[in-house]
Design an enzyme around this catalytic site. Structure first.
Site, mmCIF file in Angstrom:
data_model
loop_
_atom_site.group_PDB
_atom_site.id
_atom_site.type_symbol
_atom_site.label_atom_id
_atom_site.label_comp_id
_atom_site.label_asym_id
_atom_site.label_seq_id
_atom_site.Cartn_x
_atom_site.Cartn_y
_atom_site.Cartn_z
ATOM 1 N N ASP A 160 -4.706 3.665 -2.232
ATOM 2 C CA ASP A 160 -5.571 4.059 -1.155
ATOM 3 C C ASP A 160 -6.268 5.426 -1.430
ATOM 4 O O ASP A 160 -5.603 6.155 -1.121
ATOM 5 C CB ASP A 160 -5.247 3.964 0.360
ATOM 6 C CG ASP A 160 -5.023 2.691 0.553
ATOM 7 O OD1 ASP A 160 -5.970 1.695 0.722
ATOM 8 O OD2 ASP A 160 -3.891 2.159 1.056
ATOM 9 N N SER B 169 0.894 -1.120 0.023
ATOM 10 C CA SER B 169 -0.149 -0.075 0.049
ATOM 11 C C SER B 169 0.973 1.179 0.161
ATOM 12 O O SER B 169 1.746 1.477 1.024
ATOM 13 C CB SER B 169 -0.812 -0.011 1.397
ATOM 14 O OG SER B 169 -1.521 1.277 1.345
ATOM 15 N N MET C 62 -12.124 4.668 -0.662
ATOM 16 C CA MET C 62 -12.688 5.059 0.598
ATOM 17 C C MET C 62 -13.353 6.243 0.197
ATOM 18 O O MET C 62 -12.752 7.364 0.752
ATOM 19 C CB MET C 62 -11.518 5.103 1.571
ATOM 20 C CG MET C 62 -11.472 3.344 1.973
ATOM 21 S SD MET C 62 -9.670 3.489 2.907
ATOM 22 C CE MET C 62 -8.244 3.436 1.408
ATOM 23 N N HIS D 297 -1.309 -1.271 -4.476
ATOM 24 C CA HIS D 297 -2.431 -0.982 -3.677
ATOM 25 C C HIS D 297 -2.420 0.555 -3.556
ATOM 26 O O HIS D 297 -1.667 1.034 -2.898
ATOM 27 C CB HIS D 297 -2.599 -1.543 -2.298
ATOM 28 C CG HIS D 297 -3.784 -1.632 -1.788
ATOM 29 N ND1 HIS D 297 -4.954 -2.269 -2.067
ATOM 30 C CD2 HIS D 297 -4.061 -0.613 -0.621
ATOM 31 C CE1 HIS D 297 -5.822 -1.823 -1.216
ATOM 32 N NE2 HIS D 297 -5.294 -0.977 -0.562
ATOM 33 N N MET E 79 -8.868 8.352 -0.401
ATOM 34 C CA MET E 79 -9.580 8.771 0.804
ATOM 35 C C MET E 79 -10.042 10.098 0.587
ATOM 36 O O MET E 79 -9.469 10.922 0.159
ATOM 37 C CB MET E 79 -8.791 8.694 2.204
ATOM 38 C CG MET E 79 -8.227 7.053 2.503
ATOM 39 S SD MET E 79 -7.022 7.370 4.035
ATOM 40 C CE MET E 79 -6.406 5.744 3.911
ATOM 41 N N ASP F 270 -6.378 -6.452 4.013
ATOM 42 C CA ASP F 270 -6.008 -5.176 4.229
ATOM 43 C C ASP F 270 -6.140 -4.593 5.555
ATOM 44 O O ASP F 270 -7.066 -4.390 5.935
ATOM 45 C CB ASP F 270 -6.684 -4.382 3.119
ATOM 46 C CG ASP F 270 -6.075 -2.845 3.074
ATOM 47 O OD1 ASP F 270 -5.097 -2.401 3.522
ATOM 48 O OD2 ASP F 270 -6.776 -1.943 2.571
ATOM 49 N N HIS G 28 -8.284 1.344 -4.219
ATOM 50 C CA HIS G 28 -9.212 1.132 -3.087
ATOM 51 C C HIS G 28 -9.937 2.206 -2.523
ATOM 52 O O HIS G 28 -9.407 3.203 -2.159
ATOM 53 C CB HIS G 28 -8.313 0.503 -1.883
ATOM 54 C CG HIS G 28 -9.032 0.493 -0.521
ATOM 55 N ND1 HIS G 28 -8.545 0.167 0.637
ATOM 56 C CD2 HIS G 28 -10.711 0.425 -0.478
ATOM 57 C CE1 HIS G 28 -9.456 -0.102 1.740
ATOM 58 N NE2 HIS G 28 -10.674 0.314 0.807
ATOM 59 N N MET H 186 -11.288 -5.689 5.317
ATOM 60 C CA MET H 186 -10.227 -4.704 6.005
ATOM 61 C C MET H 186 -10.244 -5.314 7.598
ATOM 62 O O MET H 186 -11.364 -5.804 8.041
ATOM 63 C CB MET H 186 -11.269 -3.423 6.354
ATOM 64 C CG MET H 186 -11.579 -2.457 5.101
ATOM 65 S SD MET H 186 -10.093 -2.030 4.134
ATOM 66 C CE MET H 186 -9.153 -1.350 5.367
HETATM 67 C C1 DX5 Z 1 -6.298 1.590 5.677
HETATM 68 C C2 DX5 Z 1 -6.062 1.410 4.141
HETATM 69 C C3 DX5 Z 1 -4.739 0.454 3.787
HETATM 70 C C4 DX5 Z 1 -3.486 0.882 4.703
HETATM 71 C C5 DX5 Z 1 -2.808 -0.419 5.567
HETATM 72 O O1 DX5 Z 1 -7.561 2.510 5.323
HETATM 73 O O2 DX5 Z 1 -6.808 0.733 3.348
HETATM 74 O O3 DX5 Z 1 -4.299 0.029 2.615
HETATM 75 O O4 DX5 Z 1 -2.510 1.504 3.879
HETATM 76 O O5 DX5 Z 1 -1.704 0.097 6.070
HETATM 77 P P1 DX5 Z 1 -1.028 -1.211 7.195
HETATM 78 O O6 DX5 Z 1 -0.577 -2.137 6.207
HETATM 79 O O7 DX5 Z 1 -0.139 -0.262 7.679
HETATM 80 O O8 DX5 Z 1 -2.090 -1.562 8.220
HETATM 81 ZN ZN ZN Z 2 -6.289 -0.091 1.203
#
Ligand code: DX5
Ligand code: ZN
Length: 230
Positions: free
Chosen positions: A36, A9, A70, A34, A38, A177, A68, A139
């Site tokens: 992310d 990620s 969010m 990956h 947000m 994840d 991903h 998750m």
């Molecule tokens: C959190 C993300 C993850 C995050 C995971 O909302 O979706 O992808 O980067 O981070 P670690 O591996 O550090 O838990």
């Molecule tokens: Zn993620």
């Protein structure tokens, strides 16, 4: 058995050197990027959008990019990510008013589709749409931040999702994840996961051990999983 895919990620990468970080982690043996997204609305944090995805493609990244989302709403941004070079686009069912429509939209845009389940979100959302998902993402932390601890109840949920996928006979990937490390990845695989997101477990740990080289941490993950069935 589908191959194990390691998906760093980039939330935990050094954003000032993002292209180089992605090159390095792929050269070290990672399979998928990956990504992310947000929005400070669906989750209380703000990250990166289609422009950054497109920039990675222009930089020369050819590996699959696993977006991903969010974000809420979902549909408006899907075509932008497809045009920016996303391979997978996954979203949270709570963030879409019309889950079936969003799944179809993602595939119609030429991407692989997926649903993401928060720790307390039941898998029942899959019941009528299994044939429209390419990826199920569980998750194992609450979304929004890297560096949180793996929530143990996710192990049983992985087993349930694996049973559903196997019963369907469909080629659906099962991704995990949150809080994935070399120390727990074998147990996570044994519970049914085949795609492993790790942010701090790869970027922060790898950087501590050997600045900006990730070979050793990815090798540790592969060694931990070797010989483990799912
Ligand atoms: C959190 C993300 C993850 C995050 C995971 O909302 O979706 O992808 O980067 O981070 P670690 O591996 O550090 O838990
Ligand atoms: Zn993620």
């Amino acid at each position: 058995m589908a191959p194990d895919l390691i998906a760093p990620s980039i939330l935990s990468a050094d954003f000032a050197r993002l292209g180089e970080e992605v090159d390095n982690v792929l050269a070290a043996g990672a399979d998928i990027v990956h990504f992310d997204v947000m929005d400070n609305h669906y989750v209380p944090n703000l990250t990166i959008g289609p422009l950054v995805c497109e920039a990675l493609r222009k930089h020369g990244v050819t590996a699959p990019i696993d977006v991903h989302l969010m974000v809420k709403p979902v549909d408006r941004i899907v075509p932008d990510f497809a045009a920016a070079g996303a391979t997978f686009i996954t979203f949270h069912p709570e963030a879409s008013e019309h889950i079936d429509r969003t799944l179809q939209l993602i595939r119609n845009e030429g991407c692989k589709s997926g649903l993401v389940f928060n720790p307390a979100t039941p898998l029942s959302h899959l019941e009528y749409v299994m044939d429209k998902v390419d990826m199920i993402l569980l998750m194992s932390v609450n979304p929004g931040f890297g560096g949180q601890s793996f929530i143990p109840a996710t192990m049983e949920k992985l087993r349930q999702a694996r049973t559903m996928i196997d019963a369907s006979g469909l080629a659906i990937r099962l991704e995990i994840d949150g809080g994935v490390k070399a120390e727990n990845i074998a147990e996570i695989k044994a519970a049914g996961a085949d795609t492993f997101v790790a942010g701090s477990g790869i970027f922060s740990k790898g950087r501590d051990e050997d600045p900006h080289r990730y070979d050793s941490i990815i090798r540790q993950m592969r060694e931990a999983m070797a010989g483990v069935g799912r």
